[in-house]
Design an enzyme around this catalytic site. Sequence first.
Site, short mmCIF file in Angstrom:
data_model
loop_
_atom_site.label_atom_id
_atom_site.label_comp_id
_atom_site.label_asym_id
_atom_site.label_seq_id
_atom_site.Cartn_x
_atom_site.Cartn_y
_atom_site.Cartn_z
N ARG A 251 0.79 -1.25 0.00
CA ARG A 251 0.00 0.00 0.00
C ARG A 251 0.82 1.29 0.00
O ARG A 251 0.24 2.37 -0.09
CB ARG A 251 -0.99 0.06 1.18
N ASP A 252 2.13 1.20 0.12
CA ASP A 252 2.92 2.43 0.12
C ASP A 252 4.25 2.24 -0.62
O ASP A 252 5.31 2.64 -0.13
CB ASP A 252 3.17 2.90 1.55
N ILE A 253 4.18 1.63 -1.79
CA ILE A 253 5.37 1.45 -2.62
C ILE A 253 5.76 2.79 -3.22
O ILE A 253 4.99 3.42 -3.94
CB ILE A 253 5.11 0.43 -3.75
N ASN B 284 10.81 4.02 0.06
CA ASN B 284 10.59 2.76 0.77
C ASN B 284 11.30 1.59 0.10
O ASN B 284 11.04 0.43 0.42
CB ASN B 284 9.09 2.46 0.89
N THR C 87 0.59 7.19 -0.33
CA THR C 87 1.25 8.47 -0.60
C THR C 87 0.71 9.07 -1.89
O THR C 87 0.69 8.40 -2.93
CB THR C 87 2.78 8.26 -0.73
#
Length: 266
Positions: free
Chosen positions: A21-23, A27, A62
């Site tokens: 969910r936040d690639i 990260n 993001t």
Amino acid sequence: IGAAKGVAHLHEGISPSIIHRDIKPSNILIGEEYEAKVSDFGLVRSGPVGDQSHVSSQVKGTPGYLDPAYCSSFHLTPFTDVYSFGVILLQLVAARPAVESSRSNASSHIIDWARPSIEKGSIEDILDTDLLIQGCNMQMMLKMGQLALRCVVKVPKERPTMTQVWQELEAALKSVDDHLLPPQPLDEDSPTLMISTADKATSHRINQLSSTHHHYSYSSVSIDGIGLERFHVDIDSMSFESASLRCLETSISLDEGFSIDHPVVV
């Protein structure tokens, strides 16, 4: 490729699957041996199981990397991560933020900005200028851009899986490597040549220069028909080296009949 393999393992190597969910670039970390490591699992969710096509979830992530299909439907699937990874691929090619605000305060997403050039095969129009100067394989860059556009199509099920993403990237890289010519052996008196592009005109110019006994390094790229070239020549204590991207019609004549007479970057 390493990062794509990591995300694919979350999707297909674990049961139940995990959706990150936040690639995003920050990260994806680089280890001591330059191996990619996916990090920050604060927003992960278990993926669909059995006959489920999705899991319902509040929108987290993001801006710039959020899948519009997820934002509008609250349906979370592994393809949500695929969308984010597609944005990263475009950033690798173009070295541009996911969302960029212009002076008029209008925001431009990298997908909308890059799509026209990629669809017509003009990857040089959006390519990172550092890659243009240093030299890179345009075929590989174009394949990355085309794969990125497939990752961000509107309908999630029409996107490739993360396993397909890393396999296609790996296959493209192998294809590029297989077509690279092995370096030719040089004797002590031969010039040292570093060619970053493989067009016939460049090779011809290099072959003409190879009859001299000077140490010469060269790279070239063409943008909209304008040749941008840089060179480094060492002759005894004399040294000439290009630096910035200023294309000029220049003629340089040196001792012993050595000359360069074509557009160069100075």
